[in-house]
Enzyme design. Structure first.
Site, short mmCIF file in Angstrom:
data_model
loop_
_atom_site.label_atom_id
_atom_site.label_comp_id
_atom_site.label_asym_id
_atom_site.label_seq_id
_atom_site.Cartn_x
_atom_site.Cartn_y
_atom_site.Cartn_z
N LYS A 10 0.83 -1.21 0.00
CA LYS A 10 0.00 0.00 0.00
C LYS A 10 0.87 1.27 0.00
O LYS A 10 2.08 1.18 0.17
CB LYS A 10 -0.93 -0.03 1.21
CG LYS A 10 -1.93 -1.20 1.15
CD LYS A 10 -2.79 -1.23 2.40
CE LYS A 10 -3.77 -2.38 2.38
NZ LYS A 10 -4.61 -2.41 3.59
N TYR A 50 -12.82 -2.94 -2.08
CA TYR A 50 -13.28 -2.85 -0.69
C TYR A 50 -14.80 -2.69 -0.59
O TYR A 50 -15.29 -2.05 0.34
CB TYR A 50 -12.56 -1.71 0.03
CG TYR A 50 -11.11 -2.03 0.32
CD1 TYR A 50 -10.77 -2.91 1.34
CD2 TYR A 50 -10.09 -1.49 -0.45
CE1 TYR A 50 -9.44 -3.22 1.60
CE2 TYR A 50 -8.76 -1.80 -0.19
CZ TYR A 50 -8.45 -2.67 0.83
OH TYR A 50 -7.14 -2.99 1.07
N ASN A 115 -1.67 -0.03 7.36
CA ASN A 115 -1.11 -1.34 7.68
C ASN A 115 -0.19 -1.89 6.59
O ASN A 115 0.06 -3.07 6.53
CB ASN A 115 -2.22 -2.33 8.05
CG ASN A 115 -3.16 -2.61 6.91
OD1 ASN A 115 -3.02 -2.11 5.80
ND2 ASN A 115 -4.17 -3.43 7.18
N HIS A 118 -1.54 -5.59 1.75
CA HIS A 118 -2.77 -6.38 1.63
C HIS A 118 -2.39 -7.74 1.06
O HIS A 118 -1.54 -7.83 0.18
CB HIS A 118 -3.76 -5.70 0.69
CG HIS A 118 -4.87 -6.61 0.25
ND1 HIS A 118 -5.98 -6.83 1.01
CD2 HIS A 118 -5.00 -7.39 -0.86
CE1 HIS A 118 -6.77 -7.70 0.38
NE2 HIS A 118 -6.19 -8.06 -0.75
N GLU A 129 -9.06 -10.87 -7.07
CA GLU A 129 -8.12 -9.76 -6.97
C GLU A 129 -7.08 -9.80 -8.08
O GLU A 129 -6.71 -8.76 -8.62
CB GLU A 129 -7.49 -9.75 -5.58
CG GLU A 129 -8.52 -9.39 -4.52
CD GLU A 129 -8.06 -9.60 -3.09
OE1 GLU A 129 -6.90 -10.02 -2.86
OE2 GLU A 129 -8.88 -9.35 -2.19
#
Length: 162
Positions: A10, A50, A115, A118, A129
């Protein structure tokens, strides 16, 4: 069983310049990074990715975060790759992630949104994905009436070394 899974470093992970360390962890675990690309996300792909969080009060912050800079999209392969990658990544909330995991070592302990990485959580998510972030690797199979039958990886795009 050999599997392919989707991993995304990310924007905060890209800014922290941890890409080489992340790949080294996968390789040390005998996982292969077969495809890598840097990309900027658009609101539409973030919403699609998401969709299960779109009604949550924190979604606008999550979307803004994911649009704040480039991401590095990867396909990681190997025996039981989905579970093993998830184990290497650690708990979703970095403050709960164990030291030695990617989120435990690099995630923001004060804001669970940041975080750093992913990883797909199931075979179904991985397939969806990979199709979403690597459409160039996908073929569309059509029934005789022209309706979509299934998505599959083009032969030769991802090879497993036995």
């Amino acid at each position: 069983m050999k599997e392919s899974t989707y991993v995304m470093l990310k924007p905060d992970g890209v800014r922290k310049k941890i890409f080489e360390q992340v790949v080294a962890r996968f390789e040390k675990a005998e996982l292969k990074v077969s495809n890598i690309k840097i990309m900027h996300l658009f609101p539409e792909i973030v919403k699609e990715h998401y969709i299960h969080l779109i009604d949550k009060p924190f979604y606008p912050i999550l979307e803004e975060y994911l649009l704040s800079g480039p991401v590095i999209a990867m396909i990681v392969e190997g025996d039981d790759a989905i579970k093993r990658v998830r184990d290497l990544i650690g708990a979703t909330n970095s403050k709960d992630a164990l030291p030695g995991t990617i989120r435990g070592d690099y995630g923001d302990k004060t804001n669970c949104t940041y975080n750093v990485i992913h990883g797909s959580d199931s075979a179904e998510s991985a397939a969806n994905e990979i199709a979403r972030f690597y459409p160039e690797l996908m073929d569309m199979s059509k029934d005789s009436d022209g309706t979509q039958k299934k998505l599959f990886l083009k032969p030769g795009c991802i090879k497993h070394n036995n």
